[in-house]
Motif scaffolding. Structure first.
Motif, PDB file in Angstrom:
ATOM      1  N   CYS A  48      86.380  41.153  47.233  1.00 36.90           N
ATOM      2  CA  CYS A  48      85.205  40.311  47.485  1.00 36.90           C
ATOM      3  C   CYS A  48      83.918  41.045  47.118  1.00 36.90           C
ATOM      4  O   CYS A  48      82.982  40.444  46.582  1.00 36.90           O
ATOM      5  CB  CYS A  48      85.164  39.881  48.951  1.00 36.90           C
ATOM      6  N   LYS A  61      76.231  38.232  42.622  1.00 36.48           N
ATOM      7  CA  LYS A  61      75.841  36.945  43.197  1.00 36.48           C
ATOM      8  C   LYS A  61      74.581  37.079  44.048  1.00 36.48           C
ATOM      9  O   LYS A  61      74.104  38.169  44.326  1.00 36.48           O
ATOM     10  CB  LYS A  61      76.979  36.392  44.058  1.00 36.48           C
ATOM     11  N   ASP A 120      86.308  31.403  51.037  1.00 34.59           N
ATOM     12  CA  ASP A 120      86.686  30.261  50.198  1.00 34.59           C
ATOM     13  C   ASP A 120      85.921  30.243  48.880  1.00 34.59           C
ATOM     14  O   ASP A 120      86.458  29.827  47.851  1.00 34.59           O
ATOM     15  CB  ASP A 120      86.453  28.944  50.945  1.00 34.59           C
ATOM     16  N   ASP A 121      84.661  30.672  48.904  1.00 37.56           N
ATOM     17  CA  ASP A 121      83.865  30.712  47.671  1.00 37.56           C
ATOM     18  C   ASP A 121      84.493  31.679  46.671  1.00 37.56           C
ATOM     19  O   ASP A 121      84.563  31.397  45.472  1.00 37.56           O
ATOM     20  CB  ASP A 121      82.432  31.141  47.977  1.00 37.56           C
ATOM     21  N   PHE A 132      77.861  33.529  51.314  1.00 37.82           N
ATOM     22  CA  PHE A 132      79.183  33.114  50.853  1.00 37.82           C
ATOM     23  C   PHE A 132      80.234  33.363  51.928  1.00 37.82           C
ATOM     24  O   PHE A 132      80.038  34.169  52.835  1.00 37.82           O
ATOM     25  CB  PHE A 132      79.582  33.885  49.584  1.00 37.82           C
ATOM     26  N   GLU A 133      81.355  32.663  51.771  1.00 35.56           N
ATOM     27  CA  GLU A 133      82.525  32.902  52.604  1.00 35.56           C
ATOM     28  C   GLU A 133      83.737  33.110  51.701  1.00 35.56           C
ATOM     29  O   GLU A 133      83.643  32.971  50.477  1.00 35.56           O
ATOM     30  CB  GLU A 133      82.727  31.742  53.582  1.00 35.56           C
ATOM     31  N   LEU A 175      78.551  38.052  52.282  1.00 38.08           N
ATOM     32  CA  LEU A 175      79.827  37.337  52.346  1.00 38.08           C
ATOM     33  C   LEU A 175      80.516  37.696  53.652  1.00 38.08           C
ATOM     34  O   LEU A 175      80.691  38.874  53.965  1.00 38.08           O
ATOM     35  CB  LEU A 175      80.729  37.692  51.166  1.00 38.08           C
ATOM     36  N   ASN A 230      87.950  30.103  45.534  1.00 38.69           N
ATOM     37  CA  ASN A 230      87.781  28.918  44.683  1.00 38.69           C
ATOM     38  C   ASN A 230      87.338  29.276  43.271  1.00 38.69           C
ATOM     39  O   ASN A 230      87.541  28.502  42.333  1.00 38.69           O
ATOM     40  CB  ASN A 230      86.775  27.953  45.309  1.00 38.69           C
ATOM     41  N   ASP A 231      86.738  30.451  43.117  1.00 40.26           N
ATOM     42  CA  ASP A 231      86.304  30.900  41.799  1.00 40.26           C
ATOM     43  C   ASP A 231      87.489  31.214  40.887  1.00 40.26           C
ATOM     44  O   ASP A 231      87.335  31.316  39.674  1.00 40.26           O
ATOM     45  CB  ASP A 231      85.421  32.146  41.939  1.00 40.26           C
ATOM     46  N   SER A 254      83.954  36.935  56.191  1.00 42.26           N
ATOM     47  CA  SER A 254      85.264  36.341  56.445  1.00 42.26           C
ATOM     48  C   SER A 254      85.828  36.948  57.722  1.00 42.26           C
ATOM     49  O   SER A 254      85.732  38.162  57.919  1.00 42.26           O
ATOM     50  CB  SER A 254      86.233  36.600  55.286  1.00 42.26           C
TER      51      SER A 254
END
Length: 222
Positions: free
Chosen positions: A201, A208, A215-216, A212-213, A93, A219-220, A95
């Motif tokens: 995060c 997972k 936003d993923d 991913f970023e 992930l 958004n969860d 960011s």
């Protein structure tokens, strides 16, 4: 979680402090690109120098350790990481900024940009200020803002960067016409929100698989 912290500067130390306060343990601290990643960590959080970021990520992948990365300035190699994740079922992930406030700032600006798409008389520009120790310029956050605006407005948005004192991070977006100026800004008061965001995060990512970023993650919960 047993966390491997890679990059033990101001951000790494803050990650360590907040992780321990949340009941996590630190399995390894890496403050040199020559130090090897050991087995036994549940996840790695990277805030290293841009030069060592890619190799640090690969070292973690080779140990089957998921990675949360907040290092910017290395993104010419991001497509290699995406491909590696797909081919090897690695977990990653990224960011440019883990602050909840900044990520809300992104969303607010995207809404404004969609409105400005219908008003050609306005031009956009970005100003960003960081502390003098920050290596990359413009910041990864400013680059993301630019990419978001450019994708919506279909024209290039200039960035002006300054490095002043101990500034934790200020980003300003300006929409300007001959008659009006609209300013949207975010100022970081400390590093706590960046560290907390990376740990949240990590807690989410550990179950997972894939690339991913931020936003993923957000958004969860929306």
């Amino acid at each position: 979680m047993k966390i491997c912290i890679i990059g033990y500067g101001k951000m790494g130390k803050m990650v360590e402090k907040i992780a321990k306060s949340k009941g996590h343990s630190i399995s390894q601290l890496i403050d040199s690109p020559d130090k090897e990643v050991e087995d036994g960590s549940d996840i790695a959080i990277i805030f290293s120098t841009p030069r060592s970021a890619y190799s640090n990520i690969i070292k973690c992948f080779e140990k089957k350790i998921p990675v949360v990365c907040g290092t910017t300035g290395w993104l010419d190699d991001i497509d290699k990481i995406k491909k590696y994740c797909k081919l090897n079922k690695s977990t990653f992930l990224f960011s440019p900024n883990f602050s909840l406030g900044v990520n809300l700032f992104f969303k607010i600006n995207n809404s404004i940009s969609k409105i400005m798409k219908h008003h050609d008389e306005f031009n956009s520009k970005i100003n960003e200020i960081h502390h003098t120790s920050k290596i990359d310029s413009p910041s990864g956050t400013a680059i993301k803002i630019k990419e978001d605006i450019d994708a919506i407005l279909k024209k290039a948005t200039p960035i002006k960067s300054k490095r002043i004192g101990s500034n934790k991070g200020t980003h300003e977006i300006i929409y300007e016409s001959l008659s009006d100026t609209i300013r949207l800004s975010h100022t970081a008061k400390n590093r706590d929100s960046f560290a907390m965001g990376s740990i949240l995060c990590a807690e989410w990512l550990i179950s997972k698989n894939g690339y991913f970023e931020m936003d993923d993650f957000l958004n969860d919960f929306s």
